[in-house]
Scaffold this active site. Structure first.
Site, PDB file in Angstrom:
ATOM      1  N   ALA A 276      39.313  46.727  35.580  1.00 13.88           N
ATOM      2  CA  ALA A 276      39.393  46.654  37.032  1.00 13.88           C
ATOM      3  C   ALA A 276      40.609  45.829  37.413  1.00 13.88           C
ATOM      4  O   ALA A 276      41.188  45.157  36.569  1.00 13.88           O
ATOM      5  CB  ALA A 276      38.129  46.014  37.607  1.00 13.88           C
ATOM      6  N   GLU A 312      36.763  39.969  39.236  1.00  7.87           N
ATOM      7  CA  GLU A 312      37.824  40.437  40.142  1.00  7.87           C
ATOM      8  C   GLU A 312      37.714  39.731  41.489  1.00  7.87           C
ATOM      9  O   GLU A 312      38.717  39.375  42.095  1.00  7.87           O
ATOM     10  CB  GLU A 312      37.775  41.953  40.315  1.00  7.87           C
ATOM     11  CG  GLU A 312      37.838  42.762  39.020  1.00  7.87           C
ATOM     12  CD  GLU A 312      38.999  42.401  38.103  1.00  7.87           C
ATOM     13  OE1 GLU A 312      40.052  41.962  38.605  1.00  7.87           O
ATOM     14  OE2 GLU A 312      38.844  42.552  36.865  1.00  7.87           O
TER      15      GLU A 312
HETATM   16 ZN   LIG Z   1      41.408  39.172  35.448  1.00  8.02          ZN
END
Ligand SMILES: [Zn+2]
Length: 890
Positions: A276, A312
Site C-alpha cells: 500500500a 499507511e
Molecule cells: Zn510505510
C-alpha cells in the site's frame, strides 16, 4: 501516434548515489498546478510549477528529472521557451540559464498509462487509472525535481471520459467538479494545503464503488472516510473501515496526533507492486490489504489488513507531515511507522503474541539479510537503485531501533521526544540525526555518536554472556561481551549500545529484586556500551536462573550457557512471556541443529524428552492464551534453523529434522492435541477478533501436528474440517495440512478449492501459493504448469508473488533442489519478467540472498544461475544491482 522511448540496454555501470554527496537543491518548487487529461494511451499532463532559487545555494542551471517522458510543450512565464534555451531527453529537462528569480514553468507531457507495465508513475490497474510515485515514479508523469526535500503545495485537476472514469480523485480536499461542455468528459479539482514531496502525489480515475463513513477527531472535526473498491466488493470493506477508525483514535490517544484534512480516502486496486502507499489523503492499496470477509479471508489476512491500514494512516504524521530529506533517510519514516503499527497491533490484540510474531519475522527476514551479501545498514550510505532498499533491514530493524529508544528512555521520556520531533520538524524534510536529537534534548541524555551506530553499522550484534553466582557474597555476576560480524564494505565494527531487559528468576519462579551498584535497576534494563562489561547484582540470596533480553529488548543474537532443565524452568515460569516462548525455541533449536548434523553424517537422530515435557506442560496450561500456545508448539522454521547452522547447509536434512520433530510432537502428545483441538472449536458466528483467531490458531496447529503422524484418523479430521468449515481460516488450514501429504485426498481438496473460488483472484492466490510450497520433487513441474494456468498472469504482482514468490522464498527444499532446476526456473522467470516489471523481478532475485551458506553442490548451481542473470546485458538496473551485490565478494 506516440513514439515512446524505450529504455536503452545497460552499457555501463551506473554511478552510485552516496549519502555524503547530499547537497540542498539549487531550486525549490513552491506550488504545483497539475492538469491531467486521462486517456488510456495518451494522457496529457500540464504541470505549472512556481520555482524559486534556493537561498541556500547560488543560482544554478535547472535540471529536472524525467523517465521515459515525451515533452509536448514548454513555457516560461507564459511564453514558449525557444528550443535553444533548453535541452530535453526522456530522462532530463535542462535549462542552463534560468532567470535568477522566481518564475513559472509550464510543462506539457504525454504519457501512456496502458503501456506502463512497470506500475510506477501513472498506469492502469485493470480499467482503473492510478499512480505510484514512491520512490521515483513522479518523474514518469512530468519533469520535476524528484527528490523528497522539494516540498510543494499541489492543486490537481483531473479530467476523463465520464463513462470510463466516473470517479476522479487526487490528494487533499475536493474544491470543484463539473462537466466539460460539449464533450462526454468531466473533471474534478483537488487541493492539498499541506506541502509535500512529489512521491506522495496520487491520482485515481475509474469505475469504483464507494463505502462511506466518518470520524470525529479529538478536536471535534468531522472527517469523511471513503474506501473505493471495484463495484460489487463493497461488502468486503467493513473490517478495513473499522481498522482505519481504530487507528485514527489510537494515534490521538497514544501519540497525540490528529488527522488534518476534511477527507481520508483509500482506493483498493488489483495490480500494485507493493502492499500500500500513504499518498497524502489518498492511500492506494493492493486490494489484498483492504478486502476481507469471513468466507474469503483468513485470520492472518484480517490481522494484516488491520496492520497495513494503520501503517499507511500513521504515515500521515511520520512520513507525510514530516518527511525524509533524502532516500537514505527512508528508515526515518518506515522504521518509525513500523514501530507505530506494531505498537497499535499490540494494543489491539495480545502484546506478547504480537511481539513473538514480530521477532519471528525479524529473525527469518532481517537476520537472514544481515548475515548475507545483501546486508546493509538501517541507513545505507550508498545505493544504485533505491527500489532495492525497501528491505526488512530498513523497515523491521529500523523499527527495532526506535523500540530501543523507548527501552532506554522509558515510556514518558520517549513520548516527550516524539512530541518534540512532531513540533520541531512539522512541515520539514528531516534526517535521522534530527530525529535522534529530539530524544537527546527531551531526556538530557547523550545518543551521539554511539547510538547512531544502529543506523550506520550493518550486521546483527552477537552478545556472549558468562554468568557467575557467588553464594558466600550473595552476588550474581553477568560478564557480557559484544561483537558485530563483518558485513559487505564494513570489515570492522565499533561497540553498540545494547539495552538488555533482564530478570533473575528464583526457585519459586518469581523475579528476584535487582540491585546494581547499590540501586534498584531502573526498569530492569542493563545497558552495555563497552566491548565487554561485568554487571554485579548484590543481595541475591539463591542461585537464580537468568532471563535475558526479555521482550527481545535488543535485536541481537544471544549466547548464554544455560542448562536444558533451566530452560524448561523458564518455559514454565518466566514472568516474561516472550522468554517463555524463547526458552522452548532454544530447546527445540538445539535438538534440531544436533539432528541436522546427525542426519548429514548418517548417524541416528535423537529425541529430547525434556523438550517434549515442556511442550506438554504448555499445552496443558489453561491459563495461557491459545495463540501463545500455538506459537510455542510450532518449531523454529527451516529458515531459522538454516540461519542458526550458518554454513554448509543442506536444506533437505533441515527439512527432515524439522519434520521428524513435528511428528514426534504429534505422536507424543496425540491425546492432548486432539483434546485441545476439540476444546478450541468456536461455536457460533465467525469473528476475526484476536481471541477467536487465537483459538483457531491453536486448533489448526493441533490439526497439523496430528496429521504429520500420517495416522488415518488425523487425515480424516483434516478432510472433515475442510468440508465443514464455515470460514476461510479453517478451510485454508485444512487444505494446507492436506497439501503436505501425498495422498488422493490432497488432489481432491485442491481441485475442490479451485472450483469453489475460481472467480476470486485473491483466494486463488492462496491456491497458487499452497501448491508452490509443497516440499516434494514434483512441485517444480507443478509450478511450471501453473504458470500457464488461466488464473495466473505475469502482469499481476499478486499472482507472481503467490506462485513464484512462494516457490522461491517459501519452499526451501524445492527452490534449493540439488540439481539446480529450482534456481534455473526462478532465474528464467526473472529474466522474462524483468523487461515488464523490473521492481518485481528484482524482488524475486532476493531468494538467492543466502546462496553462499549452502553446501558446495547447491552453492555451485546457485552461483551458475546468478552468473547467467548477471551476464544478461539488457537486465534492468534493479535486477543488475541485486545480482551484482549478491555475487560480490564481501
Ligand atoms: Zn510505510
Amino acid at each position: 501516434m506516440q513514439n515512446f522511448y524505450i529504455k536503452p540496454m545497460r552499457t555501463e555501470e551506473p554511478r552510485p548515489i552516496r549519502l555524503k554527496d547530499y547537497r540542498p537543491p539549487d531550486w525549490l518548487i513552491e506550488t504545483v498546478n497539475l492538469d491531467v487529461s486521462l486517456d488510456p494511451n495518451a494522457t496529457r499532463v500540464r504541470a505549472k510549477l512556481k520555482l524559486k532559487p534556493n537561498a541556500a545555494a547560488t543560482p544554478a542551471p535547472l535540471v529536472l528529472d524525467g523517465e521515459e517522458l515525451k515533452l509536448a510543450s514548454l513555457k516560461l512565464d507564459g511564453k514558449p521557451l525557444p528550443a535553444e534555451n533548453f535541452v530535453v531527453t526522456p530522462e532530463r529537462l535542462t535549462i542552463a540559464q534560468p532567470p535568477n528569480r522566481p518564475f513559472e514553468l509550464e510543462i506539457e507531457t504525454v504519457v501512456d498509462p496502458a503501456g506502463n507495465t512497470q506500475l510506477m508513475g501513472l498506469y492502469r490497474a485493470g480499467t482503473t487509472y492510478c499512480t505510484q510515485c514512491e520512490a521515483e515514479g513522479f518523474r514518469r508523469i512530468t519533469y520535476f525535481l524528484d527528490r523528497p526535500d522539494v516540498m510543494a503545495v499541489y492543486t490537481t485537476r483531473v479530467e476523463a471520459d465520464k463513462s470510463e472514469a466516473p470517479v476522479l480523485l487526487a490528494n487533499g480536499n475536493l474544491v470543484a467538479h463539473g462537466e466539460v461542455p460539449g464533450t462526454n468528459r468531466h473533471f474534478a479539482v483537488w487541493h492539498d494545503p499541506f506541502k509535500k514531496p512529489c512521491y506522495l502525489f496520487a491520482l485515481v480515475g475509474g469505475k469504483l464503488a464507494r463505502v462511506a463513513d466518518s470520524f470525529t477527531t479529538m478536536s471535534g472535526r468531522k472527517v469523511a472516510l471513503h474506501i473505493y473498491v471495484e463495484p460489487g466488493k463493497e461488502d468486503r470493506c467493513s473490517y478495513a473501515m473499522d481498522s482505519l477508525k481504530r487507528a485514527m483514535r489510537w494515534d490521538e490517544e497514544v501519540f497525540g496526533r490528529e488527522y488534518d484534512l476534511d477527507i481520508f480516502m483509500i482506493v483498493a486496486v488489483s495490480a500494485f507492486n507493493m502492499g500500500a502507499m500513504e499518498n497524502k489523503g489518498l492511500n492506494v492499496f493492493n486490494d489484498r490489504y483492504v478486502l476481507a470477509s469471513p468466507a474469503a479471508a483468513t485470520d492472518a489476512d484480517f490481522a494484516h489488513i488491520e496492520a497495513v491500514i494503520a501503517h499507511e494512516y500513521f504515515h500521515n504524521w511520520t512520513g507525510n507531515r514530516i518527511t525524509c530529506r533524502d532516500w537514505f533517510q527512508l528508515c526515518l519514516k518506515e522504521g518509525l511507522t513500523v514501530f507505530r503499527d506494531e505498537e497499535f497491533s499490540a494494543d489491539q490484540r495480545s502484546r506478547p503474541v504480537e511481539r513473538i510474531g514480530d521477532v519471528r519475522a525479524l529473525r527469518s527476514h532481517q537476520f537472514v539479510e544481515d548475515a548475507g551479501p545483501l546486508a546493509h545498514p538501517v541507513r545505507p550510505e550508498l545505493y544504485h537503485e533505491i527500489n532495492n532498499f525497501y528491505t526488512s533491514t530498513v523497515y523491521d530493524k529500523g523499527a527495532e531501533v526506535v523500540r530501543m529508544l523507548k527501552v532506554l528512555l522509558g515510556a514518558d521520556l520517549f513520548r516527550k521526544g516524539m512530541d518534540l520531533y512532531f513540533s520541531r520538524h512539522d512541515g520539514e524534510a528531516a534526517t535521522v540525526e534530527q530525529f535522534i536529537q529530539c530524544f537527546a534534548d527531551a531526556s538530557g541524555r547523550d545518543f551521539f555518536p554511539q547510538f547512531m551506530r544502529w543506523y550506520s553499522q550493518a550486521g546483527t550484534p552477537e552478545i556472549k554472556v558468562a554468568p557467575h553466582y557467588d553464594a558466600r557474597e550473595k552476588t550474581y555476576r553477568l560478564a557480557i561481551a559484544q561483537t558485530t560480524p563483518p558485513t559487505p564494505n564494513q570489515p570492522n565494527k565499533e561497540p553498540m549500545v545494547i539495552p538488555l531487559a533482564i530478570g533473575l528468576v528464583g526457585k519459586d519462579g518469581a523475579d528476584l529484586p535487582l540491585m546494581l551498584d547499590g540501586r534498584p535497576l531502573e526498569r530492569g534494563v542493563v545497558v552495555l556500551t563497552q566491548p565487554s562489561r561485568t554487571f554485579v547484582f548484590t543481595g541475591i540470596a539463591e542461585r537464580p536462573i537468568p532471563s535475558l533480553n526479555r521482550g527481545f529488548s535488543a535485536p541481537i543474537k544471544l549466547s548464554l550457557p544455560i542448562e536444558p532443565d533451566e530452560l524448561r524452568f523458564l518455559a514454565a515460569h518466566d514472568s516474561d512471556p516472550f522468554n517463555r516462548w524463547q526458552a522452548v525455541q532454544t530447546l527445540a533449536m538445539s535438538l534440531l541443529t544436533a539432528n541436522v548434523a546427525a542426519l548429514r553424517n548418517g548417524a541416528p537422530a535423537r529425541d529430547d524428552e525434556g523438550l517434549m515435557a515442556a511442550l506438554g506442560a504448555i499445552l496443558a496450561d489453561e491459563k495461557l492464551e491459545p495463540a501463545f500456545i500455538a506459537l510455542t508448539l510450532a518449531p523454529p522454521s527451516e529458515a531459522d534453523i538454516a540461519r542458526e547452522i550458518g554454513r554448509d547447509i543442506d536444506p533437505d536434512t533441515v527439512f527432515a529434522a524439522r519434520r521428524r520433530l513435528r511428528a514426534a510432537i504429534g505422536e507424543r502428545h496425540g491425546a492432548a492435541l486432539a483434546n485441545a483441538y476439540e476444546r478450541m472449536i468456536t461455536g457460533g458466528h465467525y469473528s476475526p477478533d484476536a481471541q477467536s483467531a487465537g483459538r483457531r490458531a491453536l486448533k489448526n496447529v493441533c490439526l497439523d501436528l496430528l496429521a504429520v503422524t500420517e495416522k488415518s484418523e488425523a487425515i480424516a479430521r483434516a478432510i472433515s474440517q475442510y468440508e465443514s468449515a464455515d470460514n476461510m481460516t479453517d478451510r485454508m488450514a485444512a487444505v494446507q495440512t492436506l497439501s503436505l501429504h501425498d495422498r488422493p485426498e490432497r488432489a481432491a481438496a485442491l481441485e475442490d478449492f479451485y472450483r469453489r473460488y475460481s472467480d476470486d483472484p485473491l483466494i486463488i492466490d492462496k491456491w497458487l501459493a499452497l501448491q508452490a510450497a509443497i516440499p516434494e520433487p514434483a512441485t517444480l513441474e507443478r509450478v511450471r504448469v501453473l504458470t500457464t494456468h488461466p488464473a495466473f498472469s505475469m502482469a499481476n504482482p499478486n499472482r507472481v508473488r503467490a506462485l513464484i514468490g512462494a516457490f522461491a522464498q517459501g519452499n526451501p527444499t524445492q527452490f534449493n533442489r540439488v540439481d539446480g532446476a529450482g534456481y534455473d526456473f526462478v532465474a528464467d522467470f526473472v529474466l522474462a519478467l524483468d523487461p515488464k516489471n523490473p521492481h518485481g523481478a528484482a524482488r524475486l532475485m532476493g531468494a538467492f540472498r543466502s546462496w553462499r551458506a549452502l553446501e558446495a553442490a547447491r552453492r555451485a548451481r546457485a552461483e551458475a544461475a546468478l552468473r547467467r542473470v548477471a551476464a544478461m546485458p539488457a537486465s534492468s538496473r534493479d535486477v543488475h544491482d541485486i545480482v551484482a551485490r549478491t555475487l560480490a565478494d564481501s
